[in-house]
Design a protein around this motif. Structure first.
Motif, PDB file in Angstrom:
ATOM      1  N   LEU A  69       0.833  -1.197   0.000  1.00  0.00           N
ATOM      2  CA  LEU A  69       0.000   0.000   0.000  1.00  0.00           C
ATOM      3  C   LEU A  69       0.871   1.252   0.000  1.00  0.00           C
ATOM      4  O   LEU A  69       2.079   1.183   0.240  1.00  0.00           O
ATOM      5  CB  LEU A  69      -0.919   0.009   1.233  1.00  0.00           C
ATOM      6  N   ASP A  70       0.255   2.383  -0.236  1.00  0.00           N
ATOM      7  CA  ASP A  70       0.931   3.675  -0.170  1.00  0.00           C
ATOM      8  C   ASP A  70       1.235   3.970   1.295  1.00  0.00           C
ATOM      9  O   ASP A  70       0.316   4.167   2.108  1.00  0.00           O
ATOM     10  CB  ASP A  70       0.016   4.754  -0.765  1.00  0.00           C
ATOM     11  N   ASN A  71       2.514   4.025   1.654  1.00  0.00           N
ATOM     12  CA  ASN A  71       2.903   4.195   3.053  1.00  0.00           C
ATOM     13  C   ASN A  71       2.395   5.509   3.640  1.00  0.00           C
ATOM     14  O   ASN A  71       1.978   5.560   4.805  1.00  0.00           O
ATOM     15  CB  ASN A  71       4.419   4.135   3.191  1.00  0.00           C
ATOM     16  N   LEU A  77      -3.903   7.175   7.903  1.00  0.00           N
ATOM     17  CA  LEU A  77      -4.969   6.343   8.459  1.00  0.00           C
ATOM     18  C   LEU A  77      -4.661   5.928   9.893  1.00  0.00           C
ATOM     19  O   LEU A  77      -5.541   5.975  10.770  1.00  0.00           O
ATOM     20  CB  LEU A  77      -5.164   5.101   7.579  1.00  0.00           C
ATOM     21  N   LEU A  78      -3.420   5.550  10.151  1.00  0.00           N
ATOM     22  CA  LEU A  78      -3.031   5.137  11.504  1.00  0.00           C
ATOM     23  C   LEU A  78      -3.118   6.311  12.481  1.00  0.00           C
ATOM     24  O   LEU A  78      -3.526   6.136  13.637  1.00  0.00           O
ATOM     25  CB  LEU A  78      -1.607   4.562  11.484  1.00  0.00           C
ATOM     26  N   TYR A  79      -2.740   7.505  12.034  1.00  0.00           N
ATOM     27  CA  TYR A  79      -2.899   8.699  12.878  1.00  0.00           C
ATOM     28  C   TYR A  79      -4.378   8.922  13.208  1.00  0.00           C
ATOM     29  O   TYR A  79      -4.734   9.246  14.348  1.00  0.00           O
ATOM     30  CB  TYR A  79      -2.334   9.933  12.173  1.00  0.00           C
ATOM     31  N   VAL A  80      -5.244   8.771  12.199  1.00  0.00           N
ATOM     32  CA  VAL A  80      -6.679   8.983  12.406  1.00  0.00           C
ATOM     33  C   VAL A  80      -7.238   7.973  13.406  1.00  0.00           C
ATOM     34  O   VAL A  80      -8.059   8.316  14.267  1.00  0.00           O
ATOM     35  CB  VAL A  80      -7.429   8.895  11.061  1.00  0.00           C
ATOM     36  N   PRO A 118       9.845   2.674   5.833  1.00  0.00           N
ATOM     37  CA  PRO A 118       9.990   2.645   4.373  1.00  0.00           C
ATOM     38  C   PRO A 118       9.687   3.992   3.723  1.00  0.00           C
ATOM     39  O   PRO A 118      10.327   4.366   2.735  1.00  0.00           O
ATOM     40  CB  PRO A 118       8.968   1.579   3.938  1.00  0.00           C
ATOM     41  N   TYR A 119       8.717   4.725   4.281  1.00  0.00           N
ATOM     42  CA  TYR A 119       8.390   6.040   3.722  1.00  0.00           C
ATOM     43  C   TYR A 119       9.551   7.014   3.912  1.00  0.00           C
ATOM     44  O   TYR A 119       9.941   7.722   2.972  1.00  0.00           O
ATOM     45  CB  TYR A 119       7.128   6.594   4.392  1.00  0.00           C
ATOM     46  N   ILE A 120      10.108   7.047   5.122  1.00  0.00           N
ATOM     47  CA  ILE A 120      11.249   7.928   5.392  1.00  0.00           C
ATOM     48  C   ILE A 120      12.437   7.551   4.514  1.00  0.00           C
ATOM     49  O   ILE A 120      13.126   8.410   3.966  1.00  0.00           O
ATOM     50  CB  ILE A 120      11.638   7.857   6.882  1.00  0.00           C
ATOM     51  N   THR A 121      12.658   6.248   4.359  1.00  0.00           N
ATOM     52  CA  THR A 121      13.775   5.756   3.544  1.00  0.00           C
ATOM     53  C   THR A 121      13.644   6.203   2.099  1.00  0.00           C
ATOM     54  O   THR A 121      14.631   6.533   1.437  1.00  0.00           O
ATOM     55  CB  THR A 121      13.855   4.224   3.618  1.00  0.00           C
ATOM     56  N   GLY A 122      12.397   6.216   1.600  1.00  0.00           N
ATOM     57  CA  GLY A 122      12.165   6.643   0.219  1.00  0.00           C
ATOM     58  C   GLY A 122      12.193   8.149   0.057  1.00  0.00           C
ATOM     59  O   GLY A 122      12.638   8.666  -0.979  1.00  0.00           O
ATOM     60  N   LEU A 123      11.726   8.879   1.068  1.00  0.00           N
ATOM     61  CA  LEU A 123      11.649  10.339   0.967  1.00  0.00           C
ATOM     62  C   LEU A 123      13.018  11.005   1.142  1.00  0.00           C
ATOM     63  O   LEU A 123      13.353  11.971   0.448  1.00  0.00           O
ATOM     64  CB  LEU A 123      10.685  10.885   2.029  1.00  0.00           C
ATOM     65  N   PRO A 182       4.787  14.530  -0.150  1.00  0.00           N
ATOM     66  CA  PRO A 182       4.441  13.699  -1.313  1.00  0.00           C
ATOM     67  C   PRO A 182       4.421  12.209  -0.972  1.00  0.00           C
ATOM     68  O   PRO A 182       5.011  11.790   0.016  1.00  0.00           O
ATOM     69  CB  PRO A 182       5.576  14.009  -2.299  1.00  0.00           C
ATOM     70  N   SER A 183       3.735  11.443  -1.791  1.00  0.00           N
ATOM     71  CA  SER A 183       3.765   9.990  -1.651  1.00  0.00           C
ATOM     72  C   SER A 183       5.079   9.450  -2.196  1.00  0.00           C
ATOM     73  O   SER A 183       5.691  10.047  -3.092  1.00  0.00           O
ATOM     74  CB  SER A 183       2.592   9.340  -2.400  1.00  0.00           C
TER      75      SER A 183
END
Length: 401
Positions: A69-71, A77-80, A118-123, A182-183
């Motif tokens: 999924l889109d991290n 969603l997890l924050y919500v 993974p999101y931080i690693t990509g960003l 950004p995603s």
């Protein structure tokens, strides 16, 4: 470059807000449950069982979803979910309702790291991983210091609900920041028609195959996870040890916690200044060794002064070890598999935390709290020595290669 820096700063702001909110939540929740249960300590102890239990139930399977999924959207969603759960706690009027909501908040929090890394690693660009992680330690440390202080002020001036409401505002600010970012596409594969159970089995096989192929990496991560397990087990007895073994009053214990926060901030700032001179594996091993020595000093203290020195050292070292651990994983685990590998490793870690907490509690019942804490800290020191030996072997192997 300016846009890239703004994104990195925004991410650090979101991390700082979440960290500060986490401490507000922890302190306010403990007080709310304690009051709701008629000032029963056992009711609060249940909270410390819910978090690893939720982590165990979630991390066993969550990695299979995380990598598909889109991290960024999943983080939102997890924050919500966490915001909704905390809002529900404010309105809850019974203990069982609070426990149910705590489980959902803990479940969302348990899989947040495998989603966010993974999101931080990509960003963040590869050459900036270690530098970013050192600044991330400062962001976490700010929450370590400001969170408990803010909780004390809000609870003292208003109510527990005011502290929980402030946590919601901080999490909302973090959500706004993440929405503005950004995603990062790190989805491993397209959707298919395979059954979920088949996908789950294949993912476990992937993690097992990766672990066998990267034996030394797995060994280092396992040893560090075991050190983390021992810190969690020892921390669960920290309050009792401080009161019974050292004889600290409540104000003195509060001062000890403040010193730990100052130690973490000091270590984080030092890390940001010197991280470029060290490899990630060095930060990992030196930080683990320093932390273990700090815990041993604390465990064998008989007065406030050596105990405060111990918590200052262990907190400062924690900034180094955590930054080294995260950077080392980023360097050696494929980003498209990171969610699965990290979440499944954490499910094993949750089992060990529950087991070691029970073992130290058993030692406490048979002897006393000092013996239990000292045993845990000596095991931690042994694990840190083993980690140092293993890391030297890894460096020697690279030099030969």
């Amino acid at each position: 470059m300016n846009k890239y820096r703004l994104r990195a700063i925004g991410l650090l702001i979101a991390i700082a807000c979440a960290s500060c909110g986490e401490w507000l939540y922890l302190i306010a929740l403990n007080l709310k449950v304690y009051d709701e249960a008629g000032q029963t300590a056992a009711a609060v102890a249940i909270l410390y069982m819910i978090k690893p239990a939720a982590g165990l139930l979630m991390n066993i399977w969550a990695g299979s979803i995380i990598d598909r999924l889109d991290n960024r959207k999943l983080m939102i969603l997890l924050y919500v979910i966490r915001i909704s759960g905390i809002a529900g706690m404010i309105m809850a009027n019974s203990l069982w309702q609070i426990y149910v909501l705590v489980f959902f908040v803990a479940a969302a929090g348990a899989i947040f790291e495998p989603v966010s890394l993974p999101y931080i690693t990509g960003l963040i660009q590869k050459r900036h991983w270690q530098k970013f992680n050192s600044y991330r330690a400062i962001a976490d440390g700010s929450g370590f210091v400001l969170g408990p202080a803010a909780a004390g002020i809000l609870v003292g001036a208003g109510s527990v609900e005011a502290a929980l409401g402030t946590n919601i505002m901080l999490l909302l600010l973090a959500v706004v920041v993440i929405i503005a970012l950004p995603s990062v596409k790190v989805i491993s594969e397209e959707r298919d028609e395979r059954k979920w159970l088949q996908i789950w089995k294949e993912d476990w096989h992937l993690v097992t195959a990766f672990s066998k192929k990267s034996v030394m990496l797995t060994l280092l991560l396992l040893l560090f996870s075991c050190i983390t397990v021992m810190t969690a087990a020892v921390d669960s007895m920290e309050v009792a040890f401080s009161a019974e073994a050292i004889g600290l009053s409540e104000p003195a214990y509060g001062m000890l916690v403040s010193i730990a926060g100052i130690g973490f901030i000091t270590g984080s700032m030092l890390l940001a200044a010197v991280s470029r001179y060290f490899q990630s594996i060095q930060l990992l091993t030196y930080g683990a060794a320093g932390g273990a020595l700090g815990y041993v000093l604390f465990a064998f203290s008989q007065s406030f002064l050596p105990a405060s020195a111990g918590v200052f050292i262990l907190s400062g070292a924690l900034a180094f070890s955590n930054a080294g651990y995260v950077t080392y994983m980023q360097e050696h685990i494929p980003v498209e598999q990171m969610g699965r590998i990290l979440s499944m490793y954490q499910s094993i870690e949750a089992i060990l935390i529950i087991g070691m907490t029970a073992v130290l509690a058993g030692i406490n019942q048979l002897t006393d709290v000092a013996a239990a804490v000292q045993t845990g800290c000596l095991i931690m020191l042994l694990l840190a020595i083993m980690l140092g030996i293993s890391s030297n072997k890894v460096k020697e192997k690279k030099e030969v290669g």
